[in-house]
Design an enzyme around this catalytic site. Structure first.
Site, mmCIF file in Angstrom:
data_model
loop_
_atom_site.group_PDB
_atom_site.id
_atom_site.type_symbol
_atom_site.label_atom_id
_atom_site.label_comp_id
_atom_site.label_asym_id
_atom_site.label_seq_id
_atom_site.Cartn_x
_atom_site.Cartn_y
_atom_site.Cartn_z
ATOM 1 C CG ASP B 52 -85.644 34.793 -98.761
ATOM 2 O OD1 ASP B 52 -86.638 34.231 -99.227
ATOM 3 O OD2 ASP B 52 -84.482 34.650 -99.207
ATOM 4 C CE1 TYR B 110 -84.973 41.206 -104.458
ATOM 5 C CE2 TYR B 110 -84.914 40.800 -106.818
ATOM 6 C CZ TYR B 110 -85.528 40.640 -105.585
ATOM 7 O OH TYR B 110 -86.679 39.911 -105.489
#
EC number: 5.4.99.12
Lengths: 271, 271
Positions: B52, B110
């Site tokens: 994002d 992540y």
């Protein structure tokens, strides 16, 4: 009226340096003094040192005077409400009424951060200087001790006239394995520094590390004080003001007098 | 024609996310494809994952096709000449002609970076989420294992419909003593992730750490898949795409076929 010592962290990228300048230029001092006015403090902040545009600070000491009744422990939070995101206060303590952040400092420490890898790092841009070629660490280790002690550093400084003798207590190389690649840090600690001195030393040391000049060549710069003999100034984004130290007794609210700058270093508060 | 796998680092702050969107929006893919066109590659890049706006990447894999004769080892430098400062290519290697950066990935990892100290950090703004209150690490350590394995993660995801079952291989807490203060990192590794899943998990875990919900409450989110049961999405700036892994044989230029995603993970090249 209290005299208060604060430590501030800032990202130098968006500032035209620390010192207040002509109106319209955004400076660390200008932003801080604006916030001081908002909490009822006298809008005059005195810093331990100066930093150029783009230079960062982890814990820059400032003193100012506060007539109001806000508890000292609440000062960071109160100021941070009015400070921008790239400048925040980390701690505050009451000090002697005649404490002076610049004059009382026993020493200042700086770090210059180099990123040594084949390609530049987006996440470290503005935070470290990227060096794409290998550096000769042995040559750097030979050069650094030549800078130690009392010298005329005018040959590394910028736009300086007059007295150029300063004392450097430490000058060392630190290797660090960062997540974004190997880093090399140049650490300097001294009583005080001339304007542009650290960046001039780093730019010259980079030439040593890249084999463009000998470690020995630093001697002549110190002897002759001629800026043209040194390397170019290293860019600001790799430079960090780390901290300053004060005599312990000057950090007490009840103490007065000018203190003895030759006493052992008391580190500033970092709570 | 070569199929090339590159790893790219980017600072997500200035991007409207990774994926190309409507014209005028600056995206990682858009910038990269622009640079591909400049070096004579087909201007289509396929990424291992999506990130994002505001989310960073240390080593995001992309594949693309290159008809020209530029040596593979020179590709990073060639692309970096045309890439902006907040997006750079770290490495390149030739892979099988049918290699696919997204479909062939065995797993993605992540990290979410939390800064735990009393005051926000100017130097880590946009790089970590500042949490000014203490977190209950024991509760976090109790909650994280509940997320491991195969579950329907729709309750953590954003705007997702359809199949929500994903497998999480690792979910752990890492304490790190950063120079700017103590940090806590949440590390996640899984075959693939739903859109917004990591930020949804982190936002919910933060509520666990702050004592606003029990570790046990995560079970119901996984069972019911209802987004309203989870916490708010954690902001993007603390999130980093770390890396993806591929089967070793898919990383060889001569290999063909779809590979076996159940084989042991081969890490991507980082040289």
């Amino acid at each position: 009226m209290r005299r208060v010592l604060i430590l501030a962290e800032y990202d130098g990228t968006g500032f035209a340096g620390l010192q207040r300048q002509r109106p319209g230029l955004r400076t660390v001092q200008g932003e801080l003094e604006g916030a001081l006015g908002r909490i009822g403090a006298l809008p005059k902040a005195v810093a331990a040192g100066r930093t150029d545009a783009g230079v960062h600070a982890l814990a820059m000491p400032f003193h100012f005077d506060l007539p109001g009744r806000i508890p000292t422990a609440r000062i960071p939070e109160a100021l941070n409400r009015f400070l921008p995101q790239d400048l925040k206060v980390l701690s505050a303590r009451e000090v002697a009424p005649d404490f002076h952040a610049r004059k009382d400092a026993l020493w200042r420490a700086y770090r210059y951060r180099l990123l040594l890898r084949p390609h530049p790092s987006p996440l470290l841009r503005g935070r470290a200087l990227w060096v794409g070629r290998p550096l000769d660490l042995a040559a750097l280790r030979e050069a650094l001790p030549l800078l130690l002690g009392r010298h005329n550093f005018l040959g590394f400084a910028r736009e300086e006239v007059g007295e150029g003798v300063r004392e450097l207590y430490e000058a060392r190389l630190e290797a660090a394995e960062g997540e974004l690649g190997p880093e090399l840090h140049l650490y300097f600690r001294g009583r005080s520094f001339l304007r542009g001195q650290v960046r001039g030393m780093v730019g010259t040391l980079l030439e040593v590390g890249l084999g463009k000049r000998s470690p020995e060549s630093l001697r002549r710069i110190l002897e002759e004080g001629d800026r043209r003999l040194a390397g170019p100034s290293a860019p600001p984004q790799g430079l960090y003001f780390l901290e300053a130290a004060y005599p312990e007794e000057r950090l007490s609210p009840s103490a007065t007098g000018s203190g003895d700058p030759r006493r052992p270093a008391g580190r500033p508060p970092r709570s």
